[in-house]
Design an enzyme around this catalytic site. Structure first.
Site, short mmCIF file in Angstrom:
data_model
loop_
_atom_site.label_atom_id
_atom_site.label_comp_id
_atom_site.label_asym_id
_atom_site.label_seq_id
_atom_site.Cartn_x
_atom_site.Cartn_y
_atom_site.Cartn_z
N GLU A 161 0.83 -1.21 0.00
CA GLU A 161 0.00 0.00 0.00
C GLU A 161 0.86 1.26 0.00
O GLU A 161 0.54 2.25 -0.66
CB GLU A 161 -0.94 0.01 1.22
CG GLU A 161 -1.93 -1.15 1.28
CD GLU A 161 -3.06 -1.05 0.25
OE1 GLU A 161 -3.15 -0.05 -0.48
OE2 GLU A 161 -3.85 -2.02 0.17
N ARG A 165 0.43 3.75 -3.13
CA ARG A 165 -0.21 5.03 -2.80
C ARG A 165 0.83 6.14 -2.65
O ARG A 165 0.79 7.15 -3.34
CB ARG A 165 -1.05 4.91 -1.52
CG ARG A 165 -2.16 3.88 -1.65
CD ARG A 165 -3.11 3.90 -0.46
NE ARG A 165 -3.89 2.67 -0.39
CZ ARG A 165 -5.18 2.59 -0.09
NH1 ARG A 165 -5.87 3.67 0.21
NH2 ARG A 165 -5.81 1.43 -0.04
N ASP A 295 -4.35 -9.57 -8.52
CA ASP A 295 -4.65 -8.63 -9.61
C ASP A 295 -3.49 -7.81 -10.18
O ASP A 295 -3.11 -7.96 -11.35
CB ASP A 295 -5.78 -7.69 -9.18
CG ASP A 295 -5.64 -7.15 -7.75
OD1 ASP A 295 -4.56 -7.28 -7.16
OD2 ASP A 295 -6.62 -6.61 -7.22
N GLU A 451 -12.24 0.20 -10.15
CA GLU A 451 -11.86 -0.70 -11.24
C GLU A 451 -12.80 -0.67 -12.44
O GLU A 451 -12.37 -0.79 -13.58
CB GLU A 451 -11.71 -2.14 -10.73
CG GLU A 451 -10.52 -2.34 -9.79
CD GLU A 451 -10.79 -1.83 -8.38
OE1 GLU A 451 -11.98 -1.60 -8.03
OE2 GLU A 451 -9.82 -1.63 -7.62
N THR A 517 -1.22 0.97 -10.37
CA THR A 517 -2.48 0.34 -9.98
C THR A 517 -3.31 1.24 -9.05
O THR A 517 -4.43 0.91 -8.71
CB THR A 517 -2.25 -1.06 -9.37
OG1 THR A 517 -3.50 -1.74 -9.30
CG2 THR A 517 -1.61 -0.98 -7.99
#
Ligand code: NAG
Length: 526
Positions: A161, A165, A295, A451, A517
């Site tokens: 994360e 991020r 993913d 998404e 992503t």
């Protein structure tokens, strides 16, 4: 250009630059410096970042004709509605949760979910820039450049994360604004995360424990998410490109090598299990998916090819092998009363050498449409453009099917035997309270996820079909129960993709930028 490193000389240079009016953001170094961290688990060599001129990269975006006055007016009205939603949320974050990781919108407070390093603020920087909110951008960038990574209440931080991020957010904000202070802050964080790869298998742990890391004793798990291990590639490659230091590329290239060398030896050859044994560096488990837990590892394969300008063939090969298997074993056409020609990315479990499809429909799996569409263009595979279109339509269908106009986090459908149309068999659908085509809803939440709109964005930019702009403006009806949480990806991803669909197509063109992503755009070297 001199790339100022974190440290005293760098900060003096940056302060001087700021005083000369060359830059607007002032860097302030963290109180603990990881830049001279030495690996305890020795490396025999450093893999060098490929830096040749990009080869064989085709045009990705549709050649949009000029828009009419009517189209322009409609587009701008819709764009303004997205901007207003953003500025309303930003004002609340500014007023109630400034510099906190997340706004708690019901209680009007902030919470720290990612180390207390202002996750929402960092995640939103590039969106502020793209939306033209430059005063707000510089105010937030000034705060981001002052973050002290050594100051946190937590003893460990989630590597995945923090990478997607914070590091992704800083790199994109730097790529857009060219403010050196943001690069220096990204390098500081990159140096911390880079230390996370100093383990016996050179795979990163799920949690980066500061004390363990300083002693070179990070603990790897026997059961770790493959996406959380494999989704550093784009950020570390972009960091290597803009900093000129190959060490970041080296860290992720080792991970790629390990995954690639095991790709055809797993229980579902071509794909990697959702969970892998990071401690041993083995891939023995039997559950496979393109959705949650796996993913973004798949998403990064074609994007790495793109960011590296086609200089490293391993990524295209790995993508092609993985998708050949995914198409055969994971994608399905749902059984529907009107026989809509759509696809959904399900999951599979392998037992006795045989893969069994689970016709699960996950919101997280909706990224797959965009991945197939982008790859279909990059690698000139028309079948993948077609599959990407049908997967995106599968998500649009799922949004339309539910009374709120939003698809659930997890639901179940019933698969047709193949991608060909099949007769609707009502006896398969016993719960009549559900929309037609759905057999169960495993998790009804919607947590502001991006998404589906992400794939609609790719479909629009790649096909130029303006009906997708209408799809993107569906209004939500009803008033469902609310959670006291506004994930930072609401600003970083969801509203950014909505805004871009209603922007001129050369705004963050897919021919110039690669999204991580978390929807942070990195400038593609040309
Ligand atoms: C790995 O973790 C997941 C999620 O917690 C769990 O479902 C799975 O059974 C675990 N597998 C093993 C082999 O421990």
């Amino acid at each position: 250009m001199i790339l100022a490193p974190a440290g005293i000389v760098g900060s003096i240079l940056l302060v001087l630059n700021a005083q000369l009016g060359l830059t607007k953001v002032v860097f302030s170094p963290s109180s603990y410096d990881w830049s001279d961290y030495k690996y305890k688990h020795a490396l025999s060599s450093t893999m060098q970042l490929p830096e040749g001129t990009p080869v064989g990269i085709p045009t990705v975006q549709f050649a949009f004709p000029a828009e009419s006055a009517q189209e322009s007016a409609t587009r701008k009205t819709r764009q303004k509605a997205v901007l207003d939603t953003f500025t309303k949320g930003w004002a609340s974050y500014w007023g109630y949760a400034w510099k906190r990781d997340e706004l708690a919108p019901l209680s009007g407070t902030g919470k720290d979910t990612f180390g207390g390093w202002a996750a929402t603020l960092v995640d939103a920087l590039d969106t502020l820039w793209i939306m033209g909110l430059k005063d707000e951008f510089y105010e937030a960038a000034g705060e981001a450049a002052k973050i002290d990574w050594a100051v946190t209440e937590d003893t460990s931080v989630n590597m995945f994360e923090t990478n997607i991020r914070h590091l992704g957010g800083l790199l994109a904000a730097y790529d857009l604004s060219r403010e050196p202070a943001l690069l220096s802050k990204a390098i500081e964080l990159g140096d911390i995360l880079w230390a996370g790869f100093d383990t016996p298998t050179h795979l990163p742990p799920f949690m980066f424990d500061f004390k363990q890391a300083k002693n070179g004793k990070l603990v790897l798990e026997d059961n770790q998410s493959s996406a959380a291990i494999g989704s550093f590639a784009l950020e570390f490659t972009r960091l290597a490109q803009v900093s000129g230091d190959s060490k970041y590329y080296d860290a992720i290239a080792r991970v790629t090598s390990l995954f690639v060398s095991n790709q055809l030896k797993t229980n579902l050859p071509g794909m990697w299990p959702m969970f892998i044994n990071a401690r041993k560096g083995t891939f023995e488990q039997t559950a496979f998916t393109l959705g949650a837990v796996a993913d973004s590892f798949y998403e990064y394969l074609p994007k790495m090819h793109y960011l590296l300008g086609g200089q490293e063939p391993a990524y295209e090969e790995a993508y092609r092998d993985a998708m050949e298997t995914a198409i055969k074993s994971l994608l399905f056409r749902p059984m529907l009363p009107d026989k809509d020609d759509i696809l959904v990315a399900g999951s599979a479990a392998v037992a006795g050498g045989k893969a069994t499809l689970n016709a699960k429909n996950e919101h997280l799996g909706c990224f797959a449409g965009g991945m197939f569409l982008l790859s279909g263009k990059l690698f000139d595979i028309s079948e993948h453009v077609d599959i990407g279109t049908k997967l995106t339509n599968g998500c649009i269908y799922s949004y339309d099917a539910f009374p709120t106009g939003i698809m659930p986090e997890i639901s179940q459908m019933h698969p047709c035997p193949s991608f060909e149309e099949c007769e609707y068999d009502a006896s398969k659908f016993t719960d009549t309270t559900l929309p037609k085509g759905f057999t169960a809803v495993g998790d009804p939440k919607y947590i502001l996820r991006p998404e589906a709109i992400e794939s609609v964005f790719y479909l629009y930019r790649i096909t130029g079909d303006s009906k997708l702009q209408d799809v993107a403006s569906v209004l939500v009806e009803g008033k469902p129960a609310q959670e006291d949480s506004m994930e930072s990806f609401w600003f970083a991803e969801t509203l950014k993709y909505f805004y871009l669909i209603f922007s001129p197509p050369d705004t963050i063109s897919l021919d110039d930028w690669v999204f991580n992503t978390e929807a942070h755009p990195f400038r593609r070297p040309k």
